[in-house]
Structure formats: C-alpha cells, structure tokens
Design an enzyme around this catalytic site. Structure first.
Site, short mmCIF file in Angstrom:
data_model
loop_
_atom_site.label_atom_id
_atom_site.label_comp_id
_atom_site.label_asym_id
_atom_site.label_seq_id
_atom_site.Cartn_x
_atom_site.Cartn_y
_atom_site.Cartn_z
N HIS A 1 59.87 -34.44 -0.53
CA HIS A 1 60.68 -34.79 0.61
C HIS A 1 59.89 -35.56 1.60
CE1 HIS A 1 64.74 -34.36 0.17
NE2 HIS A 1 64.59 -33.23 -0.47
N LYS B 1 76.34 -31.54 6.26
CA LYS B 1 76.46 -32.74 7.08
C LYS B 1 77.92 -33.20 7.12
CE LYS B 1 74.98 -37.42 6.89
NZ LYS B 1 75.67 -37.99 5.79
#
Length: 883
Positions: free
Chosen positions: A138, A546
């Site tokens: 990440h 999200k």
C-alpha cells in the site's frame, strides 16, 4: 497496569532525549530550544490550557522557512521512535507480550471447559486451521525501508537494555549504539525521492519475509505445538503448517498501468530467486549440523555407496548443488538471458521436501529425535509455508478490462459486440466457448495494446510453475459473466489446471447482489464441474465504505457473507471468504480478534484469507516476535469463531441494522454526493491535492485523472481526512442513524445488541477508536487557515455532527468516556498527541503558504514542500494508520 505504562513511558522519554541531543549536535542549541518550547506548549494545550494553545498556534505560524523542516522532522522522527518503543513494548516481558503467545493457551483452556466440545472436536478444528495472509503494497507505507531497518535495530537495543544483569560497559555500549542509530536516522532523508516501482514494492515484501517471517513462522509453530501438547496431549504433524503468505506486489494491476505482464513474470522469477537464496542459507547450516552416520536402510538405499559414510550430509550437499544451479539459472533469466533449463532445476515444493523429510524420518527412527526436531524441522516447515515460490502471488484486474478484450475479439471475428450483449447472451457465448475444443483466438489477430496486456497476463499465469500463483481476483465484479470471462481467457492461454478465480464485490449494490451472482454461477453444470467443490469470494471493505459510509457498508458486508455462507453450505461448496481489509477503520481495519468474531457464524470454516496492508505489515510482522504474537492472535480467533460461533442475530436486530443502514447511507451520500459545497470543502480542508505529489506507491491515486470523490481511490480519500483529524469517512452517518433509532425508543434494544452481538459491539468499538483519534479543534484550525469563509458553515456542521455522535455512542455503550475498556490504546493515543498536534498545526500553516504562493503565481518554496511531505509522513505515524 501502570507499571506497564511506566516502562513504555521511560523508553519513550529516553529515546526523545537522545533525539534531542542529536538535533542539538546537528543544528545547534537554538533549534532544540525551539522544538522543546513547542513540545511543552503542546503538552499544556492538551491538558486544557487555552492560552498555551493560542501561543502554540502563533509560534508555529511565525516559524521562518528555514526552521520549518527541522521542526517538522523533529516531531516526525519522534513519532517513529515512539512507535518503535510501543512495538517493543508489545513484545517485552514488562509489556503486552506477557499475554500474547498465551492467547493460544487461553483459547484452548476456554474450549476445553465447554462441556459440549470433546477434545477430539478441538483437535479436528486445529487440523483444519488455515490462515492465508495476503501482503499488499500500500502506498500508505510511508516509511522508507532504510529507516525501517534502523528502527528494527533500535528495538534490539531496547531489548538488551531491559536485561537487569548487563554490566555498565555493556549498558554504555548499547546507549552509544542507540545514539548512532538515531543520528543515522536524523541524517537520512525520510521521504522517498522517487515513486517505488512495482518491483521495488515486491522487494519490500521479500525483505519482510527475510527479516521477520522466515524466523517468525517456525517459532510460531513451536509455540502452537507446545500449547497443544500441554493442553490436549496432541503433537502437530511435521507436514502441518496452517499459515501461507501470498502477495499482491507485482500481481495487482487494478488501476495500476505500471504492473504489466512482464513485471509479473519478473517478480515471479525474483521471488523464486529469493527463495533459493534463503533455503541455501538453511541448507548450509544443515550441512554442518547433520554429520551423523547412523541411518535407516531406506535412507542408505537413497544415498547409495557414495553417500554411505555421511548419508545426511550427502543428501544436503546434493540439495545444495540443486539450489545453486537453480539460483544461477534464475539469475540469468532475470538478466534477460534465455538458457535451457539445467538438470535438477527446482520448480515444485516436493523436490525440496523429499530429501529433507527422508533425513527427518531416519533421524527419528534412529533415536535422534532431538536433532530431527531442531533446525531441520524449522526448514521443513519453511518448505511448507514458503516453498519454491517464497510467496505466491494473486493476479488482480478490473472486470471491465476482460469485457473490453472480449468485445474487441468478437468484433474482429464478426460475430457481434460482446460489450453490448445482454447478460444472458454473454453467458451463453462464454459457456459455449468454455465447452468447445477448438481455440477461440485467431492466429494472426493484432489486438490493441490494452487487450494484448490482458492476454499476455493470462499467458504468464499459464507458463508459471503450478502453485506460484494463488488466485485471480476480479475487482468491481458485478455479474456471473465477469467470472466466466476470466475462465475463458485463461483457457485460451492454455492453462492446464483449475485456477481459483475470485470475484471481488466492493460497492454497496454489488455486495447486495453478491449472493445472486454466486447462486447463478453454481447453477451452471460446467462451472460446478470446474471448481471441484471450492469457491473463493472476496469482500471489499474500503470501496463499499467510500460508496455508502461505514455503517451501511459494514452491514452489507455482513449480509453478503451470511448469504454466501448459507448458499455454499446448501450447495455443498467449501467457501473461502477473502477479506480486503485495510489498516484504517474506514477501510475495515479492526483489531484482529474482534473483527473475526464479529463476522457471521460459519465465515471461517474455509479458513481465513485476508489482506495485510502496507503500513500494517510492519506493525504486525515487523519482527519475528511480533509475527509470533500476530499469528497466535489469529489462530486463537479462528479456533474460537469455528468452535464457539457468535449467535445468529435476532430478527429484530436485523431490522434495526437495516434501518441504521438506510438512514446513515442517506446522510453520508447527502453530504458526499449531493452537497455542492462538499468537494470544494474537501479539497481545501485536507491535503488531498498535495497527497498526489507524494512519491508513495506505484499506483496512481485516481482511477481517472479528472473527476470528483467517486473517482478517487479509497486510500487517498481516507488518508486525506486522517491528516486533518476530522476522520470523516470512518464515522459520517453512523451516529446520526443511531440517534434516530434511540429517538424511536429503541435504546434498550441497541444496548442489548451492544452486549450480546459481537458484530454490533465491534462496530461501536471502532467508532470509539476513531473518535479518540479525531480532534475537532485541529479540524477547525485547518478550516480557519485554508478554507474559504463561505464554506466554514459546512465544516462547523460536520464538527457538530461528530460531537453529537460521540454522545450517542457513549450512551449506547454505557461508557463515561471513549475507549474506557481499552485503556492501553487510549494511553497510546494520548502519548502521541503531544507530538502529532504540532505537526497538524504546522501542516495547516505549510498548506497555507504553499497555496498562497501558487495563488500569487510563484513557484512554491522547496523548503515548504519538503516540510509538508514530512508532516504528512509524521501524522501518518502519529495516527498509526494511514489509509
């Protein structure tokens, strides 16, 4: 409890003192005084002194451009040191570790005390344990590899300093070493100058294996074996290794044009090279250790006359030669040379396992069990866990890329446009082609670059040694044809085995439809024949949150899993749920034990497969001891979830969750999608625009270069809100929904859910953790420094919402203050706030200066830009989770 903290506190202040001396030596007394003044103001501002808070703001606003970087670096480096001290604390005898490996013992004792569980049932549950950790690169792992190595060494010094019996000269030596390491870190640039390539990311992953997992996994298995012997009188079979590692580094091409088929091929070779390198070191040790003569007739027959004098050594030397030949061939391939495969090239784990296991059996039979169970056993277990590929890789690609490739193909063949066909027509075409014996791809077809890339990737999978690629994950999967399309493309590439293909359901709608999609697939005879009773499905945490906010997303995730478990059980299919969790709460991160026990009953029957994100890999697997502790936590949680599953929620609880989900999703989307001020507010109140400049991961921050919040990846979206301490994605909508249900007279029902349903109590616990890390006065300061006055009311509204949310969560959880049941985490947040606050204030100031310069048409001052990058990294360290 307090003794525990005092050990941590004294280490933190000792490291802080050494850092202070380093700063003084490097930059002089006046800078150190500046830093000290700011630290003291921050401390008393935290204690509630408003005059000092004001003075803190003024001091930081008035720093000259020359002072910005040293001050930002001082607080940022301090937080890295505090994290290191905390990491050490979690494995030190004075700290948390006193309790962690005991997790397995505690779990086993708890299970043995259940009258309905026989020892045999517990043994069977142990034998079916399966834990697969998928390492992902990440972009949020902000800390450079160089600095991570230094922090590992700092950790080692702290461990030795803890030893009461060390002589004074040893103590002085260790303190000198600490000073050197902290000085080296201070004089190293903490921000990468260039974005890492996918190959750099993969190398970072291999470094974790080499520095930590290689030792950590065998140590964990020894610990597990010891606890099982002690509590159940049961010995782990040699070949039983329940843990595997897979990686997305070099395999995840979703939205990352830098990961090509060539890159994947390169990373696969590199991974095998690293495996030969590590096994060579192991075998070298065994060559010197296994000097014994006595052996079984079977082993002697295996080595023949030539090896009879030292049979074990003979086998080890043979294996060493094969490893060396394999390594040389891989090295040549990595340089781009095409060589014929050498005699004895190692491609399968069995080739490593057989000679080692033959030695093991012979030593056991000849009464040398003590030797067999030493280094040899560790190596055998590494063969099972890592083997020839070291870490397997997953391939991940977005569903539309496969649809576009097939569309281009059908247009070329003149049979229509696959992309515009109905779902039923797509399925009919795919099943017909999957059953057909003739190839579908024409020989002389010249596809577009995008399609060629998709086909080349399938080619790489077909050519890779079987077992080196774990699964093909389809992101944004929506329909059965998305899954069948990948099977067809793999068939066309000539794949000779059934590759697990996992659809990833990641928006609210897709999660709600997941069960229908899988039911349709399981009703196709061809498909049932192919999968041989096993199916993997991936649940997306970050994108669904999200899309709909945390409350609606987490309920959709729960329901999707619940329905899939029941469907697969009915169909007699073993389901592996693959959890795409992140490190931060908005991306599904929660303490492992709580998270696993809050899943629907039966969700871990097919084992646990979960992504471990960049920055969390270091916190959970950065040292061998921490690896043992993390794997033990997972083991305990899986056993408990499988043998003492959480209750099925009552119908009335499900109805309340449905209601909470609708209310919270409406409120969340009302702000994020419908409020015209929201996107401009987000862009100015957070460092979102500036984050794009950070050379973090190898993948771009946006799926599409233009576009609003929906085109932003989940990681930068959460990262940006973590920086300004409003933490908005991790709570928006949740508290309002709870408040509404309380007003409807259902508070006592919510309290019962909190008490008796792990799913719900974990939800609330995660909200508390977010609120404990959020800070409204800082969020307000960002508004004052950076946001157009016309947008201030929106910021105020959001902060008021958070204050209301905190009250309702505390009322339902029946707590007087946040994190009441996890004082250790509350303590850790408080300890770091003193150092994170100045970085936040400074960041707002830097964003102000940088945007001001841009407005006036000047180039931003490089000192400002550099200091800004440092504050971003420092706040990430302070929050202990980035995106």
């Amino acid at each position: 409890m307090n003794e525990q903290y005092s050990a941590l506190r004294s280490n933190v202040s000792m490291l802080g003192k050494v850092l202070g001396e380093t700063i003084k030596d490097a930059l002089g007394e006046h800078i150190l005084e500046r830093v000290e003044t700011i630290r003291k103001l921050s401390k008393s501002s935290r204690a509630g002194n408003d005059a000092n808070r004001q003075e803190l703001l003024t001091t930081l606003q008035n720093l000259s451009n020359d002072e910005l970087l040293p001050v930002a670096r001082a607080f940022s480096q301090f937080l890295n040191l505090a994290n290191t001290a905390e990491q050490y604390h979690s494995i030190s005898p004075k700290g948390e570790a006193a309790s962690n490996p005991e997790v397995i013992a505690r779990t086993l004792r708890k299970l043995k005390n259940q009258p309905e569980l026989s020892e045999d049932t517990i043994k069977k549950a142990v034998e079916s344990l399966s834990l697969e950790l998928v390492l992902t690169a990440h972009p949020t792992e902000i800390t450079r590899r160089t600095l991570i190595h230094k922090m590992v060494e700092v950790n080692a010094c702290l461990k030795q300093l803890d030893n009461k019996d060390i002589a004074d000269y040893e103590h002085n030596q260790l303190m000198r070493r600490l000073r050197q390491l902290i000085a080296q870190s201070w004089h190293t640039d903490e921000i990468r100058k260039l974005r890492p390539s996918p190959v750099d990311e993969a190398k970072w992953g291999f470094a974790v294996v080499e520095n930590s997992l290689w030792q950590g996994v065998p140590n964990y298995l020894r610990e597990l074996n010891e606890q099982l012997e002690e509590n159940l009188g049961y010995k782990l079979p040699v070949e039983f290794v329940p843990v595997r590692f897979t990686s997305w580094m070099g395999g995840d091409r979703d939205g990352n044009p830098n990961v090509t088929a060539d890159i994947t091929r390169h990373v696969l070779l590199l991974s095998r090279w690293k495996a030969t390198d590590l096994f060579l070191k192991d075998i070298q040790v065994l060559v010197s250790e296994l000097s014994m003569v006595e052996a079984t007739p079977e082993l002697l027959a295996l080595v023949g006359e030539e090896g009879a004098a030292e049979p074990y050594r003979y086998l080890m030397k043979n294996l060493r030669s094969r490893l060396m030949a394999t390594q040389a061939w891989l090295e040549a391939r990595l340089k781009g040379e095409e060589l014929p495969k050498p005699e004895g090239l190692l491609t399968q784990n069995e080739e490593l396992w057989e000679p080692l296991y033959a030695c093991y059996q012979s030593l056991q039979a000849c009464g040398m069990g003590i030797i067999a169970n030493g280094d040899l056993l560790d190596t055998l277990r590494r063969v099972k866990c890592f083997g020839v590929p070291l870490v397997r890789i997953d391939i991940r690609q977005e569903s539309t890329r496969h649809t576009e490739a097939l569309g281009e193909l059908t247009r070329y063949l003149g049979i229509g446009d696959y992309e515009s066909w109905s779902e039923a027509d797509k399925q009919a075409f795919l099943i017909r082609e999957l059953n057909s014996k003739r190839p579908l791809l024409p020989r002389n077809w010249q596809p577009s670059a995008e399609t060629r890339e998709v086909l080349d990737t399938c080619q790489v999978i077909a050519e890779a040694p079987q077992g080196s690629i774990a699964a093909y994950v389809i992101s944004m999967a929506k329909t059965p044809s998305d899954v069948l399309a990948v099977h067809l493309l793999l068939k066309e590439a000539g794949i000779g085995f059934a590759m697990p293909v996992a659809p990833l359901f990641e928006t609210l709608d897709d999660l709600n439809n997941a069960n229908d999609v899988m039911t349709q697939l399981l009703n196709i005879d061809w498909y049932r024949g192919l999968i041989q009773g096993k199916q993997m499905v991936m649940i997306g945490y970050s994108d669904s949150a999200k899309d709909a906010g945390v409350m609606a997303a987490s309920w959709a995730q729960y329901q999707a899993q619940d329905a899939l478990i029941k469907t697969c059980e009915k169909a007699g299919i073993e389901l592996t749920l693959f959890h795409g969790r992140g490190g931060s709460i908005g991306r599904g991160g929660a303490p492992a034990h709580a998270a696993l026990l809050s899943q629907p009953p039966g969700s871990l029957k097919g084992g646990l497969r979960v992504t471990e994100q960049g920055e969390m890999i270091r916190f959970k697997y950065g040292l061998p001891e921490i690896t043992v502790s993390s794997l033990s936590l997972y083991t305990g949680a899986i056993l408990e979830a499988n043998l003492l599953p959480p209750p099925e929620p009552k119908e009335s609880w499900r109805r309340i969750m449905d209601e909470l989900s609708v209310i919270s999703c409406d409120l969340y989307r009302g702000y994020v999608r419908e409020n015209k001020d929201f996107v401009p507010y987000f862009r100015s109140a957070t460092p979102e625009q500036e984050l794009g400049k950070l050379p973090l991961g190898s993948r771009p921050a946006k799926r599409r270069p233009t576009g609003g919040v929906e085109s932003l990846r989940a990681i930068p979206w959460i990262f940006a809100w973590t920086q300004n301490r409003l933490m908005l994605p991790a709570w928006l909508g949740a508290g309002t929904a709870l408040q509404k249900v309380v007003e409807d007279g259902k508070q006592s029902e919510l309290e019962a859910m909190c008490r008796d349903w792990p799913f719900f109590s974990t939800r609330l616990g995660m909200l508390e953790m977010v609120f404990a890390k959020a800070d409204l006065w800082l969020a307000e300061y960002y508004d004052q420094r950076l946001v157009d006055k016309a947008l201030w009311p929106l910021g105020k509204e959001l902060r008021n919402l958070q204050e209301e949310d905190i009250k309702v969560v505390l009322a339902i959880a029946n707590d007087s203050h946040l994190m009441a049941d996890l004082p250790w985490i509350a303590e850790s947040i408080q300890l770091r706030n003193i150092y994170t606050d100045p970085l936040n204030v400074l960041q707002a100031e830097l964003l102000h200066r940088s945007r001001q310069a841009e407005k006036e048409g000047h180039e931003p001052d490089p000192r400002v830009e550099q200091a800004l990058m440092v504050t971003i990294a420092g706040i990430a360290a302070g929050m202990r989770n980035t995106g």
